[in-house]
Design a protein around this motif. Sequence first.
Motif, PDB file in Angstrom:
ATOM      1  N   LEU A  19     -13.806  17.327  13.513  1.00 60.58           N
ATOM      2  CA  LEU A  19     -14.712  16.287  12.984  1.00 60.58           C
ATOM      3  C   LEU A  19     -15.573  15.418  13.273  1.00 60.58           C
ATOM      4  CD1 LEU A  19     -10.882  14.060  11.242  1.00 60.58           C
ATOM      5  CD2 LEU A  19     -12.919  15.399   9.804  1.00 60.58           C
ATOM      6  N   ARG A  20     -15.612  15.451  14.739  1.00 58.12           N
ATOM      7  CA  ARG A  20     -17.091  14.886  15.099  1.00 58.12           C
ATOM      8  C   ARG A  20     -18.017  15.784  15.266  1.00 58.12           C
ATOM      9  NH1 ARG A  20     -13.905  12.062  20.608  1.00 58.12           N
ATOM     10  NH2 ARG A  20     -12.854  10.356  19.448  1.00 58.12           N
TER      11      ARG A  20
ATOM     12  N   GLU B 298     -19.001  16.032  11.485  1.00 58.56           N
ATOM     13  CA  GLU B 298     -20.311  14.567  10.843  1.00 58.56           C
ATOM     14  C   GLU B 298     -21.039  15.070  12.514  1.00 58.56           C
ATOM     15  OE1 GLU B 298     -19.540   9.752  12.642  1.00 58.56           O
ATOM     16  OE2 GLU B 298     -18.716  10.992  12.847  1.00 58.56           O
TER      17      GLU B 298
ATOM     18  N   ARG C 192     -17.773   9.692   8.029  1.00 55.64           N
ATOM     19  CA  ARG C 192     -16.553   9.027   8.672  1.00 55.64           C
ATOM     20  C   ARG C 192     -17.435   7.891   8.343  1.00 55.64           C
ATOM     21  NH1 ARG C 192     -15.486   6.541  13.935  1.00 55.64           N
ATOM     22  NH2 ARG C 192     -13.112   6.177  14.432  1.00 55.64           N
TER      23      ARG C 192
ATOM     24  N   VAL D 167     -10.098   4.424   8.025  1.00 55.36           N
ATOM     25  CA  VAL D 167     -10.820   5.517   8.631  1.00 55.36           C
ATOM     26  C   VAL D 167     -11.297   6.524   8.012  1.00 55.36           C
ATOM     27  CG1 VAL D 167     -11.835   7.067  10.066  1.00 55.36           C
ATOM     28  CG2 VAL D 167     -11.284   4.997  11.158  1.00 55.36           C
TER      29      VAL D 167
ATOM     30  N   TYR E 169     -12.728  10.401   5.816  1.00 52.03           N
ATOM     31  CA  TYR E 169     -13.341  10.840   5.766  1.00 52.03           C
ATOM     32  C   TYR E 169     -13.586  11.564   4.352  1.00 52.03           C
ATOM     33  CZ  TYR E 169     -12.114  11.005  10.593  1.00 52.03           C
ATOM     34  OH  TYR E 169     -11.874  10.437  12.231  1.00 52.03           O
TER      35      TYR E 169
END
Length: 159
Positions: free
Chosen positions: A92-93, A96, A103, A113, A115
């Motif tokens: 996910l990072r 992103e 995020r 949080v 997404y």
Amino acid sequence: MTTTLTSPTRETTGTLETTDTRETIETTRTPQDDLPANILASACPSRTVMRHLTDRWTPLIVAALSEQPVARFGELKAMIQGVSPKVLTQTLRSMERDGLVERRVTASIPPRVDYELTALGTTLIEPMTALRHWAQDNMQAVLEARERYDAAALENGDV
């Protein structure tokens, strides 16, 4: 305020103006930048993009977020069976960073949080869905091909 970022390979300078400051940022330009993208060239940045898009988990995150456009971490983990929390976080990072996923943190106790795919990320839905359907539609043929290959390899002593 002037900020200059330097590197021995930097060739061009761009200027970014804000309401009360002027910032000069040097951008990295290499000879490769002037060439069209070519995934087959080892130095082309498109190769790293392709590697990221075809890793084990990115297509599954795209599939999950195409079915549920806004999802919390736990929901994604439940939808994508077999992914560890660490790997899901890392993927996910990375997504992103590449501008594929947004995020959003909502202040609450505990913090919420969410997404979701960005506009760029949503452009992946159609090709990833086509790839997903191909894999599902051809799964049996691939499994049969593997069995034939493995049987031949065993028969020839290649195992």
